[in-house]
Design an enzyme around this catalytic site. Sequence first.
Site, PDB file in Angstrom:
ATOM      1  N   GLY A 101       0.879  -1.258  -0.077  1.00  0.00           N
ATOM      2  CA  GLY A 101      -0.014   0.136   0.167  1.00  0.00           C
ATOM      3  C   GLY A 101       0.787   1.171  -0.046  1.00  0.00           C
ATOM      4  N   LYS A 126      -2.775  -8.329   0.839  1.00  0.00           N
ATOM      5  CA  LYS A 126      -3.712  -9.280   0.063  1.00  0.00           C
ATOM      6  C   LYS A 126      -3.822  -8.707  -1.261  1.00  0.00           C
ATOM      7  CE  LYS A 126      -8.619  -9.984   1.212  1.00  0.00           C
ATOM      8  NZ  LYS A 126      -9.708  -9.565   1.890  1.00  0.00           N
ATOM      9  N   THR A 138      -3.948   5.626  14.061  1.00  0.00           N
ATOM     10  CA  THR A 138      -4.200   6.692  13.458  1.00  0.00           C
ATOM     11  C   THR A 138      -4.757   7.723  14.238  1.00  0.00           C
ATOM     12  OG1 THR A 138      -5.664   7.857  11.828  1.00  0.00           O
ATOM     13  CG2 THR A 138      -6.450   5.856  12.786  1.00  0.00           C
ATOM     14  N   ASP A 139      -4.630   9.282  13.962  1.00  0.00           N
ATOM     15  CA  ASP A 139      -4.981  10.115  14.797  1.00  0.00           C
ATOM     16  C   ASP A 139      -6.735  10.375  14.870  1.00  0.00           C
ATOM     17  OD1 ASP A 139      -5.566  11.332  12.255  1.00  0.00           O
ATOM     18  OD2 ASP A 139      -4.424  13.089  12.646  1.00  0.00           O
ATOM     19  N   GLU A 140      -7.028   9.675  13.807  1.00  0.00           N
ATOM     20  CA  GLU A 140      -8.636   9.717  13.572  1.00  0.00           C
ATOM     21  C   GLU A 140      -9.293   9.079  15.012  1.00  0.00           C
ATOM     22  OE1 GLU A 140     -10.986   9.063  10.448  1.00  0.00           O
ATOM     23  OE2 GLU A 140      -9.508   9.931   9.074  1.00  0.00           O
ATOM     24  N   TYR A 174     -14.242   3.510   9.906  1.00  0.00           N
ATOM     25  CA  TYR A 174     -12.975   3.147   9.781  1.00  0.00           C
ATOM     26  C   TYR A 174     -12.545   3.636  10.907  1.00  0.00           C
ATOM     27  CZ  TYR A 174      -8.137   4.881   8.763  1.00  0.00           C
ATOM     28  OH  TYR A 174      -6.648   4.984   9.214  1.00  0.00           O
ATOM     29  N   LYS A 178     -10.330   1.256  13.783  1.00  0.00           N
ATOM     30  CA  LYS A 178      -8.864   1.330  14.163  1.00  0.00           C
ATOM     31  C   LYS A 178      -8.705   1.433  15.428  1.00  0.00           C
ATOM     32  CE  LYS A 178      -5.812   1.790  11.558  1.00  0.00           C
ATOM     33  NZ  LYS A 178      -4.760   1.020  11.240  1.00  0.00           N
ATOM     34  N   ASN A 199      -2.542  12.895   8.681  1.00  0.00           N
ATOM     35  CA  ASN A 199      -2.804  12.507   7.122  1.00  0.00           C
ATOM     36  C   ASN A 199      -1.487  12.567   6.512  1.00  0.00           C
ATOM     37  OD1 ASN A 199      -5.460  13.398   8.111  1.00  0.00           O
ATOM     38  ND2 ASN A 199      -5.933  13.258   6.257  1.00  0.00           N
ATOM     39  N   GLY A 202     -21.062  12.696   8.845  1.00  0.00           N
ATOM     40  CA  GLY A 202     -20.259  12.659  10.225  1.00  0.00           C
ATOM     41  C   GLY A 202     -18.605  13.340  10.037  1.00  0.00           C
TER      42      GLY A 202
HETATM   43  P1  NAD Z   1      -3.323   1.931   1.809  1.00  0.00           P
HETATM   44  O1  NAD Z   1      -5.008   1.625   1.637  1.00  0.00           O
HETATM   45  O2  NAD Z   1      -2.847   2.632   0.737  1.00  0.00           O
HETATM   46  O3  NAD Z   1      -2.731   0.502   1.845  1.00  0.00           O
HETATM   47  C1  NAD Z   1      -3.171  -0.432   2.815  1.00  0.00           C
HETATM   48  C2  NAD Z   1      -2.618  -1.857   2.427  1.00  0.00           C
HETATM   49  O4  NAD Z   1      -3.069  -2.992   3.008  1.00  0.00           O
HETATM   50  C3  NAD Z   1      -2.782  -2.086   0.811  1.00  0.00           C
HETATM   51  O5  NAD Z   1      -1.583  -2.647   0.182  1.00  0.00           O
HETATM   52  C4  NAD Z   1      -3.822  -3.462   1.107  1.00  0.00           C
HETATM   53  O6  NAD Z   1      -3.728  -4.293  -0.124  1.00  0.00           O
HETATM   54  C5  NAD Z   1      -3.274  -4.258   2.211  1.00  0.00           C
HETATM   55  N1  NAD Z   1      -4.318  -4.709   3.029  1.00  0.00           N
HETATM   56  C6  NAD Z   1      -5.818  -4.492   3.135  1.00  0.00           C
HETATM   57  N2  NAD Z   1      -6.472  -5.585   3.789  1.00  0.00           N
HETATM   58  C7  NAD Z   1      -5.701  -6.516   3.885  1.00  0.00           C
HETATM   59  C8  NAD Z   1      -5.689  -7.821   4.379  1.00  0.00           C
HETATM   60  N3  NAD Z   1      -6.789  -8.451   4.743  1.00  0.00           N
HETATM   61  N4  NAD Z   1      -4.363  -8.380   4.343  1.00  0.00           N
HETATM   62  C9  NAD Z   1      -3.205  -8.070   3.975  1.00  0.00           C
HETATM   63  N5  NAD Z   1      -3.153  -6.927   3.387  1.00  0.00           N
HETATM   64  C10 NAD Z   1      -4.047  -6.206   3.363  1.00  0.00           C
HETATM   65  O7  NAD Z   1      -3.364   2.477   3.385  1.00  0.00           O
HETATM   66  P2  NAD Z   1      -2.048   3.588   3.946  1.00  0.00           P
HETATM   67  O8  NAD Z   1      -2.587   4.895   3.821  1.00  0.00           O
HETATM   68  O9  NAD Z   1      -0.783   3.194   3.198  1.00  0.00           O
HETATM   69  O10 NAD Z   1      -2.209   3.120   5.257  1.00  0.00           O
HETATM   70  C11 NAD Z   1      -1.748   2.188   6.098  1.00  0.00           C
HETATM   71  C12 NAD Z   1      -1.959   2.153   7.421  1.00  0.00           C
HETATM   72  O11 NAD Z   1      -1.624   3.326   8.212  1.00  0.00           O
HETATM   73  C13 NAD Z   1      -3.304   1.853   7.830  1.00  0.00           C
HETATM   74  O12 NAD Z   1      -3.274   1.077   9.057  1.00  0.00           O
HETATM   75  C14 NAD Z   1      -3.675   3.184   8.151  1.00  0.00           C
HETATM   76  O13 NAD Z   1      -4.940   3.100   9.140  1.00  0.00           O
HETATM   77  C15 NAD Z   1      -2.679   3.855   8.720  1.00  0.00           C
HETATM   78  N6  NAD Z   1      -2.791   5.399   8.679  1.00  0.00           N
HETATM   79  C16 NAD Z   1      -2.774   5.903   7.357  1.00  0.00           C
HETATM   80  C17 NAD Z   1      -2.766   7.416   7.224  1.00  0.00           C
HETATM   81  C18 NAD Z   1      -2.857   8.080   6.081  1.00  0.00           C
HETATM   82  O14 NAD Z   1      -2.799   9.150   6.047  1.00  0.00           O
HETATM   83  N7  NAD Z   1      -2.722   7.245   4.839  1.00  0.00           N
HETATM   84  C19 NAD Z   1      -2.464   7.943   8.661  1.00  0.00           C
HETATM   85  C20 NAD Z   1      -2.436   7.450   9.665  1.00  0.00           C
HETATM   86  C21 NAD Z   1      -2.441   6.178   9.727  1.00  0.00           C
HETATM   87  O1  DAU Z   2      -5.609  11.579   9.886  1.00  0.00           O
HETATM   88  C1  DAU Z   2      -5.450  10.066   9.316  1.00  0.00           C
HETATM   89  C2  DAU Z   2      -6.069   9.683   8.344  1.00  0.00           C
HETATM   90  O2  DAU Z   2      -6.050  10.325   7.140  1.00  0.00           O
HETATM   91  C3  DAU Z   2      -5.857   7.948   8.140  1.00  0.00           C
HETATM   92  O3  DAU Z   2      -6.103   7.203   9.041  1.00  0.00           O
HETATM   93  C4  DAU Z   2      -6.868   7.579   6.927  1.00  0.00           C
HETATM   94  O4  DAU Z   2      -6.396   6.196   6.610  1.00  0.00           O
HETATM   95  C5  DAU Z   2      -6.683   8.528   5.583  1.00  0.00           C
HETATM   96  O5  DAU Z   2      -7.426   8.145   4.517  1.00  0.00           O
HETATM   97  C6  DAU Z   2      -6.857  10.044   6.217  1.00  0.00           C
HETATM   98  O6  DAU Z   2      -8.344  10.077   6.262  1.00  0.00           O
HETATM   99  P1  DAU Z   2      -9.013  11.633   5.733  1.00  0.00           P
HETATM  100  O7  DAU Z   2     -10.372  11.080   5.671  1.00  0.00           O
HETATM  101  O8  DAU Z   2      -8.828  12.371   6.488  1.00  0.00           O
HETATM  102  O9  DAU Z   2      -8.293  11.638   4.275  1.00  0.00           O
HETATM  103  P2  DAU Z   2      -8.946  11.752   2.917  1.00  0.00           P
HETATM  104  O10 DAU Z   2      -7.976  11.896   1.814  1.00  0.00           O
HETATM  105  O11 DAU Z   2     -10.387  10.814   2.751  1.00  0.00           O
HETATM  106  O12 DAU Z   2      -9.671  13.252   3.208  1.00  0.00           O
HETATM  107  C7  DAU Z   2      -9.068  14.451   3.562  1.00  0.00           C
HETATM  108  C8  DAU Z   2      -9.874  15.501   3.751  1.00  0.00           C
HETATM  109  O13 DAU Z   2     -10.461  15.950   2.327  1.00  0.00           O
HETATM  110  C9  DAU Z   2     -11.181  15.259   4.587  1.00  0.00           C
HETATM  111  O14 DAU Z   2     -11.479  16.461   5.243  1.00  0.00           O
HETATM  112  C10 DAU Z   2     -12.119  14.889   3.500  1.00  0.00           C
HETATM  113  C11 DAU Z   2     -11.803  16.095   2.431  1.00  0.00           C
HETATM  114  N1  DAU Z   2     -12.076  15.257   1.039  1.00  0.00           N
HETATM  115  C12 DAU Z   2     -11.630  14.140   0.669  1.00  0.00           C
HETATM  116  C13 DAU Z   2     -12.236  13.410  -0.586  1.00  0.00           C
HETATM  117  C14 DAU Z   2     -11.626  12.167  -0.912  1.00  0.00           C
HETATM  118  C15 DAU Z   2     -12.862  16.243   0.017  1.00  0.00           C
HETATM  119  O15 DAU Z   2     -13.155  17.180   0.423  1.00  0.00           O
HETATM  120  N2  DAU Z   2     -13.045  15.685  -1.128  1.00  0.00           N
HETATM  121  C16 DAU Z   2     -12.673  14.489  -1.460  1.00  0.00           C
HETATM  122  O16 DAU Z   2     -13.131  14.067  -2.583  1.00  0.00           O
END
Ligand code: NAD
Ligand code: DAU
Length: 335
Positions: free
Chosen positions: A8, A32, A122-124, A146, A150, A175, A271
């Site tokens: 990912g 996966k 996550t901070d969420e 979500y 988490k 984020n 929400g």
């Molecule tokens: P992503 O969606 O890009 O990647 C998730 C990965 O997990 C993918 O490669 C997917 O194939 C794999 N996966 C999903 N279900 C699976 C399963 N059942 N078994 C094995 N692999 C599986 O996500 P990301 O943004 O890279 O986030 C990674 C982690 O960091 C997550 O736990 C997320 O909650 C956390 N996180 C993300 C952010 C963010 O801003 N992206 C911020 C804080 C925490």
């Molecule tokens: O804070 C950490 C989280 O950040 C991670 O745990 C999550 O995995 C990651 O997806 C992310 O969550 P957000 O919901 O904050 O991210 P997203 O990119 O979906 O949205 C960021 C902000 O932008 C949010 O306030 C919603 C807004 N948004 C998002 C999308 C996809 C829009 O306004 N339009 C959009 O189409």
Amino acid sequence: MLVTGGAGFIGSNFVRYALRAHPDWRVTTLDKLTYAGRRENLHDVMDDPRHRFVHGDVADPAVAAPLARNSNIVVHFAAETHVDRSILSAGEFITTDVFGTFVLLEAARESPALRRFVQISTDEVYGSVPEGSSRETDELKPRNPYSASKAGADRLAYSYWATYDVPVIITRASNNYGPYQFPEKVIPLFVTNAIDDIQVPLYGDGLNERDWLHVEDHCRAVDLLIEAADNGEVYNVGGGNHVRNVDLTQRILHLAGKPDSLIRHVADRPGHDRRYSVDTTKLRTLGWAPQMAFDSGLAATVDWYRQNEWWWRPIKDADPAFRAYYDTQYGRTRS
Ligand code: NAD
Ligand code: DAU
């Protein structure tokens, strides 16, 4: 080291980072390959003899347990991660994010060699933070499926430290942004839409605020914590870049050389958390500070998507599953 979810966004950046930072480490990726997991994300390390890729499900004990039992370090990124998808359908979030974490923790209990289990939370989990910043001891108030899944995994991991002495630490990052982020998340979605002159769907009044952390800074934090953290502890990770969505959108359009008229105001996310902000004092005390300034990080990220159309066009232009998701989430109008 076992890295779950290593195909990912953050996982693939972390695998690359770890192989670079630790020439003597061997890394196994377990993934996966859901819609968000892509072999292409690891294209430059697939042939590295220190890296092994295993295609499998963290929630399947037959695959995940032996891998976890044979590791010194587990970094557990694998999860369903997109808030909007969790609102459309939450089942997979429970199966992967909660049950999958349980499967790994059970295996970790039986692993004498294990010295660190990093639960990537996550901070969420703190919920919406109207003012100030969340500290690690604050109450958890997740408000969407979500973040609730988490939070469940976060506390389950903690319980395996408190009850069974599994060497768990928990990170709560803000984020992330950077290369290889799936183009459903706001930055890659808006950048790639802008490149194609497609309108960018801004939710609600656009005044929601996020704290942006470059993925490389997140990787450095996890790497440091593997060595320096105390078991059973939680560590916030944040970039200190608080930006309102409308301002972020305008900056992206400006960097892409496109007009503000591409902004399309659409119905709000149900929400929708107004603001996230984490206090990172605890992590900074260990010597970490973010190195990437948001201006240059965002510019480099926009540039990366410009230079790497090979990576995102097959998803956005040719994957019927992505088109179906886009139509469900945003309606059928793409311009
Ligand atoms: P992503 O969606 O890009 O990647 C998730 C990965 O997990 C993918 O490669 C997917 O194939 C794999 N996966 C999903 N279900 C699976 C399963 N059942 N078994 C094995 N692999 C599986 O996500 P990301 O943004 O890279 O986030 C990674 C982690 O960091 C997550 O736990 C997320 O909650 C956390 N996180 C993300 C952010 C963010 O801003 N992206 C911020 C804080 C925490
Ligand atoms: O804070 C950490 C989280 O950040 C991670 O745990 C999550 O995995 C990651 O997806 C992310 O969550 P957000 O919901 O904050 O991210 P997203 O990119 O979906 O949205 C960021 C902000 O932008 C949010 O306030 C919603 C807004 N948004 C998002 C999308 C996809 C829009 O306004 N339009 C959009 O189409």
